[in-house]
Design a protein around this motif. Structure first.
Motif, PDB file in Angstrom:
ATOM      1  N   MET A   1       0.842  -1.196   0.000  1.00  0.00           N
ATOM      2  CA  MET A   1       0.000   0.000   0.000  1.00  0.00           C
ATOM      3  C   MET A   1       0.878   1.247   0.000  1.00  0.00           C
ATOM      4  SD  MET A   1      -3.226   0.862   2.493  1.00  0.00           S
ATOM      5  CE  MET A   1      -2.309   0.615   4.021  1.00  0.00           C
ATOM      6  N   GLU A   2       0.574   2.193  -0.880  1.00  0.00           N
ATOM      7  CA  GLU A   2       1.363   3.414  -0.948  1.00  0.00           C
ATOM      8  C   GLU A   2       1.185   4.236   0.320  1.00  0.00           C
ATOM      9  OE1 GLU A   2       0.556   5.671  -4.402  1.00  0.00           O
ATOM     10  OE2 GLU A   2       0.972   4.033  -5.803  1.00  0.00           O
ATOM     11  N   GLU A   3       2.250   4.908   0.719  1.00  0.00           N
ATOM     12  CA  GLU A   3       2.221   5.693   1.950  1.00  0.00           C
ATOM     13  C   GLU A   3       1.117   6.744   1.888  1.00  0.00           C
ATOM     14  OE1 GLU A   3       5.545   7.389   4.990  1.00  0.00           O
ATOM     15  OE2 GLU A   3       5.751   7.978   2.893  1.00  0.00           O
ATOM     16  N   PHE A   4       0.338   6.829   2.947  1.00  0.00           N
ATOM     17  CA  PHE A   4      -0.751   7.786   3.125  1.00  0.00           C
ATOM     18  C   PHE A   4      -1.946   7.532   2.205  1.00  0.00           C
ATOM     19  CE2 PHE A   4       2.953  10.395   4.582  1.00  0.00           C
ATOM     20  CZ  PHE A   4       2.606  10.404   5.918  1.00  0.00           C
ATOM     21  N   SER A   5      -1.984   6.393   1.503  1.00  0.00           N
ATOM     22  CA  SER A   5      -3.134   6.146   0.637  1.00  0.00           C
ATOM     23  C   SER A   5      -4.414   5.984   1.457  1.00  0.00           C
ATOM     24  CB  SER A   5      -2.901   4.913  -0.241  1.00  0.00           C
ATOM     25  OG  SER A   5      -2.654   3.762   0.531  1.00  0.00           O
ATOM     26  N   SER A   6      -4.302   5.400   2.658  1.00  0.00           N
ATOM     27  CA  SER A   6      -5.483   5.286   3.522  1.00  0.00           C
ATOM     28  C   SER A   6      -5.956   6.663   3.976  1.00  0.00           C
ATOM     29  CB  SER A   6      -5.186   4.412   4.740  1.00  0.00           C
ATOM     30  OG  SER A   6      -5.088   3.057   4.389  1.00  0.00           O
ATOM     31  N   LEU A   7      -5.026   7.554   4.274  1.00  0.00           N
ATOM     32  CA  LEU A   7      -5.394   8.905   4.685  1.00  0.00           C
ATOM     33  C   LEU A   7      -6.150   9.618   3.570  1.00  0.00           C
ATOM     34  CD1 LEU A   7      -5.367  11.430   6.453  1.00  0.00           C
ATOM     35  CD2 LEU A   7      -3.044  11.891   5.647  1.00  0.00           C
ATOM     36  N   TYR A   8      -5.620   9.555   2.355  1.00  0.00           N
ATOM     37  CA  TYR A   8      -6.280  10.227   1.234  1.00  0.00           C
ATOM     38  C   TYR A   8      -7.665   9.637   0.990  1.00  0.00           C
ATOM     39  CZ  TYR A   8      -1.474  11.768   0.376  1.00  0.00           C
ATOM     40  OH  TYR A   8      -0.213  12.293   0.511  1.00  0.00           O
ATOM     41  N   ALA A   9      -7.775   8.310   1.067  1.00  0.00           N
ATOM     42  CA  ALA A   9      -9.075   7.667   0.875  1.00  0.00           C
ATOM     43  C   ALA A   9     -10.036   8.066   1.989  1.00  0.00           C
ATOM     44  CB  ALA A   9      -8.909   6.157   0.829  1.00  0.00           C
ATOM     45  N   ALA A  10      -9.525   8.135   3.232  1.00  0.00           N
ATOM     46  CA  ALA A  10     -10.367   8.503   4.366  1.00  0.00           C
ATOM     47  C   ALA A  10     -10.925   9.910   4.197  1.00  0.00           C
ATOM     48  CB  ALA A  10      -9.562   8.398   5.660  1.00  0.00           C
ATOM     49  N   LEU A  11     -10.092  10.842   3.767  1.00  0.00           N
ATOM     50  CA  LEU A  11     -10.549  12.225   3.587  1.00  0.00           C
ATOM     51  C   LEU A  11     -11.576  12.323   2.471  1.00  0.00           C
ATOM     52  CD1 LEU A  11      -7.149  14.104   4.056  1.00  0.00           C
ATOM     53  CD2 LEU A  11      -9.032  13.892   5.694  1.00  0.00           C
ATOM     54  N   ASP A  12     -11.398  11.541   1.421  1.00  0.00           N
ATOM     55  CA  ASP A  12     -12.399  11.523   0.344  1.00  0.00           C
ATOM     56  C   ASP A  12     -13.730  10.992   0.865  1.00  0.00           C
ATOM     57  OD1 ASP A  12     -10.676  12.561  -1.546  1.00  0.00           O
ATOM     58  OD2 ASP A  12     -10.123  10.607  -2.381  1.00  0.00           O
TER      59      ASP A  12
END
Length: 272
Positions: A1-12
């Motif tokens: 998993m790319e770094e911070f991909s969960s963060l970006y998805a969470a904000l979306d």
């Protein structure tokens, strides 16, 4: 998993009105000290704090406050193949629409997402290999055992369709695979089943200590290993107690029950 991909998805997701919560990296379980879907939020400051400090966290989606239903189709058990169950349902005129938002799971199964505003339920193996979830789920881009959850055909949550009427009826009745829930319970449910039901039902802040003391004693009575009892009590407290007790309170309850077990059959305490 790319770094911070969960963060970006969470904000979306929160910008679209959904509530999310963190899961430990490469797992479906909440990080230590977190409370699973009970702490799901749309607060972007909290979310940024979670995922900036832990960029490899997986991502959980709370379903009931998002008015969503997930049909979880598993295929890893040949005796309970969810795709076979889908085919049987289709022959009965009960079709799970394939034009909604769908994710491939880390285990090779499928999550069908639908709009749903009924009661919160969680029916495991409602049909062989098919769970019906309206409380919480893991969501892309989470990874388990190095394999990611991923949308099919480039779809997004904007593509979610309403749940079919027959499926809403299934969730709003007391039927379980065509039999009454009462008949199923009285015919099949044993001590372990009743205990699992009580653990998952959880409790609220008014009687947390009393309730957790009772279920800890029930877990010991089941004959489980003390170490496993402690882990399970922690998990139950984190996920099914509203609001969870501090860890030291859970340990105090555990040790209290364990001391009685020591007197009864000679086990030794394992927690300080």
């Amino acid at each position: 998993m790319e770094e911070f991909s969960s963060l970006y998805a969470a904000l979306d997701l929160v910008e679209s009105g959904y509530e999310i919560y963190p899961l430990s990296a490469n797992t479906k379980t909440p990080p230590k000290g977190h409370h699973g879907y009970l702490e799901a939020t749309r607060d972007q400051n909290i979310i940024v704090d979670w995922f900036q400090n832990n960029p490899d966290y997986n991502l959980g989606l709370r379903l009931d406050t998002s008015h969503l239903l997930v049909v979880d189709v598993d295929i890893h058990d040949s005796a309970k193949n969810g795709k076979d169950s889908l085919m049987r349902l289709q022959r009965q005129g009960k079709t799970i629409s394939s034009d909604t938002y769908i994710e491939k799971t880390a285990g090779g199964g499928l999550h069908y997402f639908f709009k749903y505003t009924g009661d919160k339920v969680r029916k495991v193996d409602n049909w062989p290999g098919i769970d019906l979830l309206t409380d919480f789920t893991v969501i892309a881009p989470s990874e388990v055992d190095g394999t990611a959850y991923a949308p099919l055909s480039g779809r997004t949550l904007a593509d979610i369709k309403p749940a079919p009427n027959w499926l809403v009826d299934e969730l709003s009745t007391n039927n379980l695979n065509g039999a009454s829930e009462y008949a199923y319970t009285t015919r099949l449910k044993k001590y372990t089943g009743r205990l699992i039901d009580e653990l998952v039902s959880g409790t609220s802040s008014g009687n947390r200590n009393v309730w957790l003391t009772k279920v800890t004693g029930q877990l010991f009575a089941s004959g489980a290993d003390p170490e496993n009892v402690y882990r399970l009590v922690q998990m139950v407290n984190d996920n099914f107690v509203d609001y969870p007790l501090p860890e030291n309170e859970v340990t105090k309850i555990y040790n209290s029950i364990l001391k009685k077990e020591v007197k009864r059959i000679g086990r030794s305490p394992v927690r300080n």
